[in-house]
Write an enzyme that holds these catalytic residues in place. Sequence first.
Site, mmCIF file in Angstrom:
data_model
loop_
_atom_site.group_PDB
_atom_site.id
_atom_site.type_symbol
_atom_site.label_atom_id
_atom_site.label_comp_id
_atom_site.label_asym_id
_atom_site.label_seq_id
_atom_site.Cartn_x
_atom_site.Cartn_y
_atom_site.Cartn_z
ATOM 1 N N ARG A 31 -0.849 18.335 -1.340
ATOM 2 C CA ARG A 31 -1.517 17.735 -0.182
ATOM 3 C C ARG A 31 -2.741 16.942 -0.636
ATOM 4 N NH1 ARG A 31 -5.550 19.926 2.643
ATOM 5 N NH2 ARG A 31 -4.932 22.074 2.211
ATOM 6 N N TYR A 54 1.359 -5.163 16.710
ATOM 7 C CA TYR A 54 2.534 -4.295 16.787
ATOM 8 C C TYR A 54 2.338 -3.308 17.939
ATOM 9 C CZ TYR A 54 5.401 -0.228 15.604
ATOM 10 O OH TYR A 54 6.250 0.843 15.663
ATOM 11 N N ASP A 76 -4.220 -5.559 8.846
ATOM 12 C CA ASP A 76 -2.849 -5.104 8.625
ATOM 13 C C ASP A 76 -2.099 -6.243 7.948
ATOM 14 O OD1 ASP A 76 -0.081 -4.560 8.880
ATOM 15 O OD2 ASP A 76 -0.444 -3.248 10.582
ATOM 16 N N LYS A 129 8.194 -1.201 5.231
ATOM 17 C CA LYS A 129 8.724 -2.552 5.337
ATOM 18 C C LYS A 129 8.901 -3.184 3.950
ATOM 19 C CE LYS A 129 8.286 -1.783 9.793
ATOM 20 N NZ LYS A 129 7.435 -0.611 9.912
#
Length: 387
Positions: free
Chosen positions: A52, A104, A178, A203
């Site tokens: 983690r 988005y 972004d 993506k």
Amino acid sequence: MSISIQTKCLHIEKEDNGDGPCHFGAVSFPIYQTATFAHPGAGESTGFDYSRLQNPTREHLEKIVCNLESGIDALALSSGMAAISLVFELFSPGDEIIAESDLYGGSIRLFDNVSKKNGVKIISKEISRTSAGELEKSITSSTRAIYIETPTNPMMNITDIKSLAEITKKHNLLLIVDNTFMSPYFQNPLLLGADIVIHSGTKYLSGHNDTLSGFVVTNRGDIKEKLRFLIKTTGAGLSPFDSWLTLRGIKTLAVRMEKAQSNAIKIVEYLKKNPHIKKVIYPGLKEHPGYEIQKKQARGTGCMITFQTDSKETTLSILNKVRLIQFAESLGGVESLITYPVTQTHADVPEVIRLKNGITDTTLRLSVGIEDADDLINDLSQALQAD
């Protein structure tokens, strides 16, 4: 030595100094599929404790992405939305963020339902079309950051990152970009003055529609320390296997982006000539209002095309009749995908906002893949033919 961006997709410029794990000469970086790490003895460490906090596979991926974006640190997360959520943990109740209105739909949903609940106020502005003077009027003593996509999803609006960075630095604000649509192969916002870059690594970085990932990259030491504390506290770090899948995808980022962009340019020219297509929105078109800015701040015009048909019936016909191009909600993979924003990516965005941004029931978004361009054009052609 200095290496090109193509080579950076495969190699980091500075290799491990010997303190890292032993890879036994493995050309493909190993998957360290472990939750925890044993210590050699009291007061001794391998440099890793618990996945983690950090994992060798994830760390190697982060170094690659950091290098591609010219940052000082990159953090790999479980999705693009996890990356955005982590960044917004930097803010406190009462803080204001000025955000581009055309984003988005998942980002808008996060801002409207989570950021608002947490007391962070989002000021929506058409940043790409707002003058510096008008934008500065929106800045208050509570403003902490400006958040943009460029190009925007799906209307492909272009913002001048360098000019916007001058405003954010003047007012001591963070500039968050972004960069998913362009990928670090075509655009590097940190080099233009941004403080934080976000990617949906699902993506273009992963590139094969087979895994989810997200990235946050920064060039500021103070932000790096805050983000490192947050990622270990909130626990959304990318798993070892997904880190490896993303590493594998990045190896072909350069060739995929070049091929998909070449295809996109050919498809744009076809769509412009088709009588059923009323508008084609692509940053590589000279008539695009952001064309000159895009040329100035990026090394390419990308692989995403938004277009509007002559009717809803034509739009639905395309979605129902395409065979090679797949009707799916994603982008950036080797396969071409077509998306209907009003029912998919922007379904949760209020209609009044969608329409204001230009997203109608005749709007389609095409993520161009690496198939043969003529095959893609032929598929669109048959889908546009009357029954």
